[in-house]
Enzyme design. Sequence first.
Site, mmCIF file in Angstrom:
data_model
loop_
_atom_site.group_PDB
_atom_site.id
_atom_site.type_symbol
_atom_site.label_atom_id
_atom_site.label_comp_id
_atom_site.label_asym_id
_atom_site.label_seq_id
_atom_site.Cartn_x
_atom_site.Cartn_y
_atom_site.Cartn_z
ATOM 1 N N ALA A 1 6.498 15.468 24.316
ATOM 2 C CA ALA A 1 6.419 14.422 25.347
ATOM 3 C C ALA A 1 6.592 14.982 26.755
ATOM 4 O O ALA A 1 6.231 14.325 27.732
ATOM 5 C CB ALA A 1 7.469 13.351 25.082
ATOM 6 N N LYS B 1 0.010 -8.313 7.842
ATOM 7 C CA LYS B 1 -0.539 -6.998 8.207
ATOM 8 C C LYS B 1 -2.060 -7.072 8.347
ATOM 9 O O LYS B 1 -2.647 -6.465 9.251
ATOM 10 C CB LYS B 1 -0.121 -5.961 7.167
ATOM 11 C CG LYS B 1 1.394 -5.724 7.150
ATOM 12 C CD LYS B 1 1.826 -4.990 5.892
ATOM 13 C CE LYS B 1 3.335 -4.782 5.851
ATOM 14 N NZ LYS B 1 3.784 -4.342 4.504
ATOM 15 N N GLY C 1 18.964 -3.627 16.799
ATOM 16 C CA GLY C 1 18.980 -3.605 15.330
ATOM 17 C C GLY C 1 19.233 -2.210 14.800
ATOM 18 O O GLY C 1 18.486 -1.280 15.119
ATOM 19 N N LEU C 2 20.276 -2.070 13.982
ATOM 20 C CA LEU C 2 20.614 -0.747 13.432
ATOM 21 C C LEU C 2 20.608 -0.780 11.909
ATOM 22 O O LEU C 2 21.408 -0.134 11.254
ATOM 23 C CB LEU C 2 21.979 -0.284 13.956
ATOM 24 C CG LEU C 2 21.986 0.231 15.402
ATOM 25 C CD1 LEU C 2 23.413 0.543 15.854
ATOM 26 C CD2 LEU C 2 21.110 1.479 15.547
ATOM 27 N N GLY C 3 19.686 -1.549 11.349
ATOM 28 C CA GLY C 3 19.546 -1.595 9.898
ATOM 29 C C GLY C 3 18.730 -0.403 9.416
ATOM 30 O O GLY C 3 18.818 0.695 9.966
ATOM 31 N N LYS D 1 6.016 -7.038 11.800
ATOM 32 C CA LYS D 1 4.670 -7.552 11.473
ATOM 33 C C LYS D 1 4.544 -9.054 11.627
ATOM 34 O O LYS D 1 3.544 -9.559 12.108
ATOM 35 C CB LYS D 1 4.269 -7.151 10.057
ATOM 36 C CG LYS D 1 5.287 -7.545 8.999
ATOM 37 C CD LYS D 1 5.594 -6.397 8.064
ATOM 38 C CE LYS D 1 6.825 -6.725 7.253
ATOM 39 N NZ LYS D 1 7.304 -5.619 6.452
ATOM 40 N N GLU E 1 12.681 -8.000 -2.299
ATOM 41 C CA GLU E 1 13.761 -8.865 -1.822
ATOM 42 C C GLU E 1 14.213 -9.801 -2.944
ATOM 43 O O GLU E 1 13.487 -10.004 -3.920
ATOM 44 C CB GLU E 1 13.249 -9.736 -0.662
ATOM 45 C CG GLU E 1 12.638 -8.971 0.491
ATOM 46 C CD GLU E 1 13.660 -8.177 1.289
ATOM 47 O OE1 GLU E 1 14.824 -8.611 1.368
ATOM 48 O OE2 GLU E 1 13.304 -7.110 1.813
#
Lengths: 436, 436
Positions: free
Chosen positions: B33, B205, B10-12, B105, B190
């Site tokens: 890290a 959530k 997913g690259l939204g 979620k 939305e």
Amino acid sequence: MKPVKVGVLGLGTVGGGTVNVLKRNAAEIARRAGREIIITRASAKDLNKQRICDTQGIALTTDPYEIINDPEIEIVLELIGGAGPVKDMVLKAIENGKHVVTANKSLIALHGNEIFAKAGEKGVIVAFEAAVAGGIPIIKAIREGLSGNQIEWLAGIINGTGNFILTEMRDKGRDFADVLAEAQALGYAEADPTFDVEGIDAGHKLTILASIAFGIPLQFDKVYTEGITKITRTDVEYAEQLGYRIKHLGIARKTPEGIELRVHPTLIPERRLIANVNGVMNAVLVKGDAVGPTLYYGAGAGAEPTASSVVADVIDVVRALTSDPENRVPHLAFQANALVDIPVLPADMFRTAYYLRLNAEDKPGVLAEVTRILAEHQISIEAISQKVPLNNETSVPIIILTQITLEKEMNAAIAEIEALKTVSGKVNRIRLETLG
Amino acid sequence: MKPVKVGVLGLGTVGGGTVNVLKRNAAEIARRAGREIIITRASAKDLNKQRICDTQGIALTTDPYEIINDPEIEIVLELIGGAGPVKDMVLKAIENGKHVVTANKSLIALHGNEIFAKAGEKGVIVAFEAAVAGGIPIIKAIREGLSGNQIEWLAGIINGTGNFILTEMRDKGRDFADVLAEAQALGYAEADPTFDVEGIDAGHKLTILASIAFGIPLQFDKVYTEGITKITRTDVEYAEQLGYRIKHLGIARKTPEGIELRVHPTLIPERRLIANVNGVMNAVLVKGDAVGPTLYYGAGAGAEPTASSVVADVIDVVRALTSDPENRVPHLAFQANALVDIPVLPADMFRTAYYLRLNAEDKPGVLAEVTRILAEHQISIEAISQKVPLNNETSVPIIILTQITLEKEMNAAIAEIEALKTVSGKVNRIRLETLG
């Protein structure tokens, strides 16, 4: 798995609170940690003293080294405090291969570099969540929760006593000395309140926060500290009229020239959440490049809030007992070999806005002179107001808010303003941050 | 050590933000890290779409399974969203022995029990910090930072759209429908705003927060949800006059009878910090038995705030790559075999205070009837005020604040009040929490 055996050094407020929390929540803690955590030994200076905790089942001693040298103990909790003999105890515990949890801010701020180096050699953990902001998990939040960010700055109310005093001054129009006396009577402030009101305690905590935020060594000696002893009711009221609150903040900011590390009274806009943190509560505002501003709020001191952080650290250590020492969360958030010695800026090079209060003669031309001096030092004025002189006074208070300027220029301008014949006394200067 | 190879599904908004943060902060992240973290592959439905991120150096595909089945990829980031085909992708990635980081979620709230069971079998981690409250490290705070506590309750503003609407209604005296239309135009809400304004999103959530707070299985189907669509400007104003703000809260509380899981509009005292969380910002207030109240505040959505949490999870996973799967932080904060199925209470058994607004005829005796009904249901009145009728109206608005009462009694009392001849229309009821 077998229970983990823990030894506690110190059974005062924090030690007693820790014993209470570990006992009361033993079942819940075992559900989380996957094994029991039990305190088998504890040390205290005076074994006959009345305690806030039940020490049943705990072998007591007056000699901390009995615990530090006990091969059965896996984790030593250093809850004595202060940077004196405790340093050797912690180093010896590390030497003996034990993990250490401490609530000791001055120990970490002053000797942390040495302690973490030793811990690195021995492959043990020294955890210190309780050293900053009591029960707020701020070390974990910055070190792990925001680890994807470049931290740009942080600003914290990290001394509850100071915040209690400033809150009372504002809410009840009381004077500093009056509230301080009450704080001492209530046990919030020590008999010698210097550490709290002069910003030393906040400076220790800021040292730690800056290190884990920017990946720099601990360097308390480079923190600029200014106390709240010179804050007057008058300034609190003028700030209020202008839409600001005065808070004693610890601020760490990364700039292209270096890092600012400063503790001082600060005007902040009252609409900011942190401006509404009152009484003995603590809060830290952290600005990351990806996350934006985040705020962490809670009790900054007290037996059980501090114990909350100590116990969380103990559980973290228990989980890391079987981990590869090379691949743990680093003590100071960055790998020990990746700490960078970015220069810490002298106060002259701070960039901040200012609140100025001065007393001028009620004559034409005074404002022109003051504003000319500011302009000559490239200081832009955000707001200026002349107050009505009280009673029969011939001088009028003038309040000026400036835009962000170099502290060196501000100091030079203030010296010139104070030298004006039409201005009497000192210019009262308080830094101002919008924290936007 | 070798770089860790990460694949992104997913690259939204969130995927793009994550690519940007991992690239921009690569050096800082490696300092933390201890090794490089690089995105080698990414999938997107339409490869020709304009992106918010630079995909240079990343092999793109339209087929997520190419990444899920790639033996070189150690960590899969599921940033597609929704609880549809994504569930199978995550299960397959786990099956293939890959660690998963997700911002999803609904996936966790609806299918988390199954996903974590599978992850447990395969010894991999499924991390989900970004699933709740965007950039705020609230999962980590509760799961690790407060692990020494018994969590008593938590209350959160965990839907930014809803909070934006309520903030605008209060600040500008606007109507719900009007603000919702603007939120949609701004892209906060939305086209179908049901998930936000009816509390479904907040319910997802809350399901997750309750699970890690109390050590209970995920059970979204038992969450009571009530939206903000019935909140009027009038109620916002009356609340204000009484010193309260109306916020859409997700509340989880442990009581001796069971657990309350509820999302609904709530009056809270304006002096509480959380009452001053405005616009699209999120905040969660958590009450632990040792630490007391703590609050966590920040951006609850958006590309980079969400990415901040995704990247923090990735770094956590990288650190855990060499750890013993049996001794890691458990997915739901408590050991999988230590989750307890405490009953979730039906709404009838909630205990809370109430704000009531009703329209009564301007005649003697009405108040006596209303208060008699409340008394018969053991409901104590905290405050009561009769407002001046507007214009030529013959009915007067009556506002009542009650003390804490059983919801069942309140519902029965309201039915009786509505049946009174002297009362017209429905009683408008909003729950009230002091959060003290």
